[in-house]
Design a protein around this motif. Structure first.
Motif, mmCIF file in Angstrom:
data_model
loop_
_atom_site.group_PDB
_atom_site.id
_atom_site.type_symbol
_atom_site.label_atom_id
_atom_site.label_comp_id
_atom_site.label_asym_id
_atom_site.label_seq_id
_atom_site.Cartn_x
_atom_site.Cartn_y
_atom_site.Cartn_z
ATOM 1 N N TYR A 1 -18.046 17.047 -26.150
ATOM 2 C CA TYR A 1 -17.489 16.205 -27.201
ATOM 3 C C TYR A 1 -17.412 14.745 -26.764
ATOM 4 N N ASP A 2 -17.602 13.843 -27.707
ATOM 5 C CA ASP A 2 -17.293 12.436 -27.486
ATOM 6 C C ASP A 2 -15.773 12.329 -27.561
ATOM 7 N N TYR A 3 -15.151 11.906 -26.475
ATOM 8 C CA TYR A 3 -13.691 11.896 -26.419
ATOM 9 C C TYR A 3 -13.071 10.983 -27.472
ATOM 10 N N GLN A 4 -13.643 9.803 -27.696
ATOM 11 C CA GLN A 4 -13.055 8.846 -28.631
ATOM 12 C C GLN A 4 -13.151 9.312 -30.079
ATOM 13 N N SER A 5 -14.313 9.796 -30.488
ATOM 14 C CA SER A 5 -14.510 10.168 -31.897
ATOM 15 C C SER A 5 -14.249 11.651 -32.158
ATOM 16 N N THR A 6 -14.154 12.474 -31.115
ATOM 17 C CA THR A 6 -14.022 13.946 -31.166
ATOM 18 C C THR A 6 -15.268 14.622 -31.747
ATOM 19 N N ARG A 7 -16.347 13.875 -31.913
ATOM 20 C CA ARG A 7 -17.599 14.407 -32.450
ATOM 21 C C ARG A 7 -18.276 15.305 -31.421
ATOM 22 N N VAL A 8 -18.823 16.434 -31.873
ATOM 23 C CA VAL A 8 -19.575 17.319 -30.988
ATOM 24 C C VAL A 8 -20.890 16.638 -30.641
ATOM 25 N N LEU A 9 -21.117 16.459 -29.344
ATOM 26 C CA LEU A 9 -22.364 15.860 -28.892
ATOM 27 C C LEU A 9 -23.447 16.907 -28.692
ATOM 28 N N HIS A 10 -23.034 18.072 -28.173
ATOM 29 C CA HIS A 10 -23.996 19.120 -27.855
ATOM 30 C C HIS A 10 -23.247 20.427 -27.636
ATOM 31 N N ALA A 11 -23.864 21.525 -27.985
ATOM 32 C CA ALA A 11 -23.321 22.854 -27.701
ATOM 33 C C ALA A 11 -24.466 23.736 -27.231
ATOM 34 N N ILE A 12 -24.202 24.528 -26.196
ATOM 35 C CA ILE A 12 -25.229 25.450 -25.703
ATOM 36 C C ILE A 12 -24.647 26.857 -25.633
ATOM 37 N N ARG A 13 -25.462 27.828 -25.931
ATOM 38 C CA ARG A 13 -25.075 29.235 -25.791
ATOM 39 C C ARG A 13 -25.244 29.556 -24.316
ATOM 40 N N ALA A 14 -24.149 29.499 -23.560
ATOM 41 C CA ALA A 14 -24.216 29.602 -22.110
ATOM 42 C C ALA A 14 -24.149 31.040 -21.597
ATOM 43 N N HIS A 15 -23.321 31.880 -22.219
ATOM 44 C CA HIS A 15 -23.091 33.236 -21.710
ATOM 45 C C HIS A 15 -22.899 34.209 -22.862
ATOM 46 N N SER A 16 -23.079 35.492 -22.579
ATOM 47 C CA SER A 16 -22.829 36.523 -23.592
ATOM 48 C C SER A 16 -21.346 36.890 -23.640
ATOM 49 N N GLN A 17 -20.598 36.532 -22.613
ATOM 50 C CA GLN A 17 -19.150 36.735 -22.568
ATOM 51 C C GLN A 17 -18.479 35.366 -22.696
ATOM 52 N N PRO A 18 -17.133 35.306 -22.843
ATOM 53 C CA PRO A 18 -16.470 34.002 -22.934
ATOM 54 C C PRO A 18 -16.841 33.076 -21.780
#
Length: 123
Positions: free
Chosen positions: A79-96
């Motif tokens: 996340y961009d800390y100032q705007s709270t906008r999601v910059l990027h998300a990746i599917r990292a794991h099959s579990q949490p």
């Protein structure tokens, strides 16, 4: 004392004010069936309200501009800390995805881990 906050869980181990001072995050040693979703709590400084207790271990970039966090879906979010906008998300794991840590020297490099102990490095 000017304000008091009650987590209603076990002891608080650490407190981190976020840039700007309007919010802060606390960590606890809560041990229970669902402890992963109560390890970190975000608080609003002015109202004393909990903003979220669904935070998995998070990390700030060295310049404080990017906040990275895991999720119960196994994704890592940036996340961009100032705007709270999601910059990027990746599917990292099959579990949490319990932890996301940004490399202190290599740009755009991060490590993630899950409940099974799997660690992945991303670039």
């Amino acid at each position: 004392v000017v304000k008091a906050y009650k987590a209603a869980i076990q002891q608080t181990l650490d407190i981190l004010f976020l840039r700007g001072g309007t919010d802060f995050i606390t960590s606890s040693d809560c041990v229970s069936r669902d402890s992963a979703d109560r390890t970190l709590i975000a608080w609003d400084y002015q109202s004393t309200a909990k903003v979220s207790n669904q935070i998995y271990h998070c990390d700030f970039s060295l310049d404080g501009a990017i906040l990275a966090s895991g999720s119960s879906t196994g994704s890592a979010h940036f996340y961009d800390y100032q705007s709270t906008r999601v910059l990027h998300a990746i599917r990292a794991h099959s579990q949490p995805c319990l932890c996301v840590s940004q490399h202190p020297v290599l740009p755009a490099t991060a490590a993630t881990c899950d409940w099974a102990g799997e660690i992945k490095i991303w670039h």
